[in-house]
Design a protein around this motif. Structure first.
Motif, short mmCIF file in Angstrom:
data_model
loop_
_atom_site.label_atom_id
_atom_site.label_comp_id
_atom_site.label_asym_id
_atom_site.label_seq_id
_atom_site.Cartn_x
_atom_site.Cartn_y
_atom_site.Cartn_z
N CYS A 18 7.21 -9.96 -1.61
CA CYS A 18 5.90 -9.39 -1.89
C CYS A 18 5.47 -9.84 -3.27
CB CYS A 18 5.98 -7.86 -1.83
SG CYS A 18 4.42 -7.09 -2.23
N ASN A 19 4.22 -10.22 -3.40
CA ASN A 19 3.75 -10.64 -4.71
C ASN A 19 2.44 -9.96 -5.07
OD1 ASN A 19 2.04 -11.83 -2.95
ND2 ASN A 19 2.23 -13.92 -3.76
N SER A 20 2.20 -8.79 -4.46
CA SER A 20 0.97 -8.08 -4.77
C SER A 20 1.26 -6.66 -5.19
CB SER A 20 0.04 -8.07 -3.54
OG SER A 20 0.70 -7.51 -2.43
N VAL A 21 0.29 -6.01 -5.79
CA VAL A 21 0.45 -4.68 -6.34
C VAL A 21 0.01 -3.65 -5.30
CG1 VAL A 21 -0.20 -3.12 -8.18
CG2 VAL A 21 -0.02 -5.55 -8.63
N GLY A 22 0.86 -2.68 -5.02
CA GLY A 22 0.46 -1.56 -4.18
C GLY A 22 0.12 -1.94 -2.76
N ALA A 618 -3.99 -8.57 -12.24
CA ALA A 618 -3.81 -7.30 -12.95
C ALA A 618 -3.23 -7.47 -14.34
CB ALA A 618 -2.89 -6.38 -12.14
N VAL A 619 -3.69 -6.62 -15.25
CA VAL A 619 -3.01 -6.38 -16.52
C VAL A 619 -2.47 -4.96 -16.43
CG1 VAL A 619 -3.22 -6.17 -19.01
CG2 VAL A 619 -4.52 -7.93 -17.80
N ILE A 620 -1.15 -4.82 -16.39
CA ILE A 620 -0.50 -3.52 -16.24
C ILE A 620 0.00 -3.07 -17.61
CG2 ILE A 620 1.29 -2.19 -15.05
CD1 ILE A 620 -0.69 -3.38 -13.11
N GLY A 629 -0.90 -10.40 -15.33
CA GLY A 629 -0.81 -11.15 -14.10
C GLY A 629 0.60 -11.15 -13.56
N ASN A 630 1.07 -12.31 -13.08
CA ASN A 630 2.46 -12.44 -12.62
C ASN A 630 3.42 -12.68 -13.77
OD1 ASN A 630 2.13 -12.10 -9.81
ND2 ASN A 630 1.31 -14.17 -9.62
#
Length: 877
Positions: A18-22, A618-620, A629-630
């Motif tokens: 998986c390489n995506s958020v949520g 995303a910036v988490i 990002g990644n």
């Protein structure tokens, strides 16, 4: 079959990429997907587990539903001969399984992952300490989520799902985490066999997507569970018997004492046999009461050091040899380590070990075989019993009460003693009931249980539920103090749902009496409730229940006559009003000795993963870490400093907001209710929204209130709290108490569902003691609504209580409290006006009656998505 009992296997599972958020994990495109191999119809993991429970005698399972265990509960319900009993909270479900195991030999409970598992921990620890085989079943995460580094709800917010398992490892004798089908059969059977063999609890976690799946190992008719019998080492047995017989036959006045491990050794018959053949007088340790035959003529009472029954300690401690079968010598049973015993005079017989004097010791010897063999080698000796008969003077009965004289505790137990028969069983709660119940002479066949080793106050309510469910041929008589009862009162509701007919004596003396006698302080005083009013509110005209408040001996005699006569088929709740200082002399002595032991100075020191977000976009920003990002990722960065610095470097950009303004259409207010039209939930929250200001704070309970409260636009300064990550239902009552105590400048508005409220209702009492003025909206829709929308079943329906009556009973005219039951919008408007006007300085409790299917649209959507996430099939192995 003979089971090979093995250690905990390590279960490897495929890790989806998986390489995506949520969002949901994606199985690699080159994975080989094999079609499922099915066996006979219905041969599923859930059915196999259910069949095993029936086979071992656990035909009732005490459960609390949660989204991870719902499918499994369906299979438990579907199994012929198995009954699912819904409890008000997990702690009581565990206590009920404990009580059930005492009567049936094994018990079972079923809860959900972490929030349920950690709630039931205390009860399972108690069962472990008392050597009771309890099968604790937990609905675990979807098997695909193991090893994915994802964060799940009902956890502490870490991607490690083992925190629950680690907690259970120290209080269970075997742990099975089932997240694939290949070894599920072996793990289940090994866990259950280990529980029965070791007489300890076990933990079985079942992935929420596995219960309905078939596997060739789940045969349609499971092979009966078989456990190899345990046998003594014959040589050791002969040596031990010879050494013990020689030791005891040399004694002039030997005695015997039965201990609590007689139960785990299954040695009741063997102990009675040696007591009969030897001629020795025999006593019982307090925690073993009910395990030895008290109707026998040479039974001399309870040996409990300084608080033993009359003349018992004198005979035991003056003996020149004593045989203890299955003892536990802890600070409580030894009265602060003050027993006048000498090791060199003792033969200590444990379930698989014998020690004679200061030695030798013999292992691999079963208590039953040892006692049976020893009985044939002992010379008959009645000297100690003859001495006992010479000095024994029967205790006098307490004098009868005068007309209108306040009832005394010793009078109460005099009358309870007269109620006992082979058709009854006594449950004694931790507290002064320990000491008063020890003096009851049990008729042949009369059951007796209490929890001395663990001593968890509140245990007896759940234990009464479980014992009565297992032993339907007996009427349970429970003696419970008011402080203990406030801990776990809710599951009187479940007793009513099960049609039980126990008699509960609630001893109301205004505090934690046992703690007072160890160390007194204002924390031992509790708020007085109207206990009969509380039970009437829980009863709510649904079930067979009779309550009575008693203040004199005359009223007690009349109440007992009614409970055993006209109301013999009812659950009977008799509230006994006594003076706060009316305790047994044994508790006074014991408390002072335990206090001395405790105060010894120290020795000198030597969402279902359906968010449409992409990680690369995303910036988490976490409290001490930033990921762009990644990658890259940056650690040791405080969020406040990062955001302040970033604000100075960003170009102003209102494009997304301009887009929002273009498409935004304000939500319409729900239409007003018609006169006498049943109140709708959306109408309720429309009016709650109007209550909010900077002087208020909202507490939203887990459930539909999550979704309805999210739509409240908070004014500046308005507080808002809910528990989304852990999601423990029942959290809001305690949270309301704590928040209101900390933020006295705000009026707390709590939105709580009825199922959640049944978990933790008691501490409305503490709100009243603290003079708090919160407004509680209790939403009564008859069930666990959030679970219904994830996976429905009969376990999601709860017993309806009279909630305003419940609060009135807890209030009991002590403190500022106002309650109101509301069914229409007109009544709601009037209730809110009163709560914010004439009753603004009161704790206000408003019970909102709504239809069981009246939920927010957001919950319907969320529930279906979470259900889909929970029920994902396992990844190909």
């Amino acid at each position: 079959m003979e089971l090979a009992l093995v250690g905990n296997p390590s279960n490897g599972v495929a890790k989806p990429s998986c390489n995506s958020v949520g969002s949901l994990p994606v199985v690699s495109s080159n994975a080989v997907i094999h079609p499922p191999v099915t066996s006979a119809a219905g041969a599923t993991l859930g059915r196999h587990l259910a069949r095993r429970l029936v086979q071992i005698g656990a035909t009732d399972v005490f459960a609390v539903p949660g989204d991870f265990n719902l499918t499994l509960l369906d299979y438990l319900i579907a199994e012929p001969g198995l009954k699912l009993i819904g409890c008000c909270n997990e702690l009581n479900a565990g206590y009920a399984a404990d009580g059930y195991a005492r009567a049936r030999g094994v018990g079972a409970c079923a809860v959900t992952f972490t929030v349920g598992g950690l709630s039931v921990l205390n009860a399972i620890a108690g069962a472990y300490s008392e050597n009771l085989p309890v099968i604790c079943i937990v609905g675990g995460p979807n098997s695909n989520d193991y090893g994915t580094n994802r964060i799940l709800h009902h956890t502490i917010g870490l991607p490690d799902f083992s925190q629950e398992l680690r907690c259970f490892q120290t209080i269970t004798c075997y742990q099975a985490v089932i997240n694939n089908l290949d070894d599920a059969h072996e793990q289940i059977d090994t866990a259950i066999a280990t529980a029965l063999r070791e007489s300890k609890p076990v933990y079985i976690s079942v992935g929420c997507n596995l219960a309905g799946l078939s596997h060739p190992t789940f045969s349609r008719e499971p092979v009966p569970l078989f456990i190899s019998p345990r046998l003594s080492n014959k040589a050791n047995l002969e040596y031990a018997v010879e050494a013990a017989a020689d030791f005891l036959n040399k004694a002039v006045k030997p005695v015997m004492v039965g201990g609590p491990k007689i139960r785990v050794a299954k040695a009741k018959k063997a102990f009675a046999g040696i007591a009969e053949s030897s001629g020795y007088p025999f006593a019982v340790m307090p925690s073993a009461k009910g395990l030895v035959p008290e109707h026998h003529p040479r039974f001399i009472g309870t040996y409990w050091g300084a608080v033993s029954t009359t003349f018992c300690a004198e005979i035991v401690e003056s003996a020149d040899a004593y045989l203890f079968a299955g003892p536990i010598f802890n600070d409580y049973s030894s009265v602060g380590y003050s027993l006048l015993l000498k090791r060199e005079k003792a033969v200590i017989v444990q379930p698989d070990r014998v020690v004679v004097g200061n030695g030798p010791a013999f292992g691999c010897i079963l208590m039953t075989e040892f006692l049976d063999a020893l009985a044939k080698r002992l010379d008959r000796n009645t000297t100690a019993y003859d001495n006992y008969r010479r000095i024994f003077i029967p205790d006098r009965e307490p004098p009868n009460g005068q007309p209108d004289e306040p009832l005394r505790v010793n009078i109460l137990f005099k009358h309870i003693k007269e109620m006992l028969s082979g058709d009854t069983a006594v449950i004694a709660e931790t507290g002064d009931s320990w000491f008063n119940c020890q003096k009851l002479r049990l008729p042949e066949g009369c059951g007796y249980e209490f929890q001395m080793q663990y001593g968890s106050i509140g245990w007896s309510v759940g234990a009464t539920l479980g014992y009565a469910q297992a032993a339907k041929d007996k009427r349970v008589i429970s003696c419970i103090g008011d402080g203990s009862f406030q801990m776990t009162a809710q599951d009187v509701s479940t007793m009513l749902r099960c049609g039980q007919k126990s008699i509960i004596f609630l001893i109301n003396n205004g505090g934690y009496t046992i703690e007072v006698e160890i160390h007194d302080g204002p924390y031992n005083v509790i708020k007085n409730w109207d206990y009969t009013g509380l039970i009437d509110a829980i009863h709510n005209s649904d079930g067979n229940c009779w309550t009575k408040k008693v203040r004199t001996e005359e009223e007690l005699i009349e109440a007992i006559a009614t409970a055993t006569g006209a109301k013999k088929d009812c659950l009977c709740f008799i509230e006994i009003i006594v003076h706060k200082d009316d305790t047994s002399k044994e508790l006074l002595e014991w408390g002072s000795r335990v206090s001395a032991a405790n105060s010894r100075p120290p020795n000198p020191h030597s969402v279902g993963y359906s968010l449409l977000l992409k990680r690369e976009k995303a910036v988490i920003v976490q409290p001490d870490r930033v990921v762009v990002g990644n990658g890259p990722a940056f650690g040791c960065i405080l969020m406040t400093e990062f955001l302040d610095a970033l604000a100075k470097r960003l170009d102003r950009n209102t494009t997304a907001y301009d887009n929002y303004r273009r498409i935004f259409i304000p939500d319409r207010e729900p239409p007003n209710g018609q006169p006498d039209e049943p109140l709708r939930v959306n109408i309720l929250f429309k009016h709650i929204k109007e209550l909010l200001s900077g002087d208020t704070a909202v507490i939203a309970e887990t459930g539909d209130s999550w979704f309805n409260c999210q739509k409240l636009r908070l004014p500046e300064g308005c507080g808002y709290e809910f528990q989304m990550q852990y999601g423990s239902i029942g959290w809001s009552v305690g949270a309301t108490l704590g928040y209101a105590q900390a933020a006295k400048d705000k009026r707390v508005i709590s939105c709580i569902g009825d199922g959640s409220f049944q978990m933790t209702a008691q501490d409305v009492s503490t709100m009243l003691r603290c003079g708090q003025k919160s407004i509680i909206f209790l939403i009564n829709n008859g069930g666990y609504t959030i679970e219904v929308e994830i996976h429905d079943g009969p376990y999601n329906v709860i017993k309806n209580w009279d909630y305003t009556g419940l609060i009135d009973a807890i209030h009991n005219s002590d403190g500022n409290c106002w309650t109101k039951k509301v069914r229409t919008e007109e009544e709601l408007i009037e209730a809110i006006a009163t709560a914010t006007g004439a009753k603004k300085d009161c704790l206000c409790f408003i019970e909102i009656i709504v239809h069981k299917d009246d939920t927010s649209k957001e919950l319907l959507e969320w529930g279906s998505r979470v259900s889909a996430a929970n029920s994902r099939p396992p990844n190909p192995q």
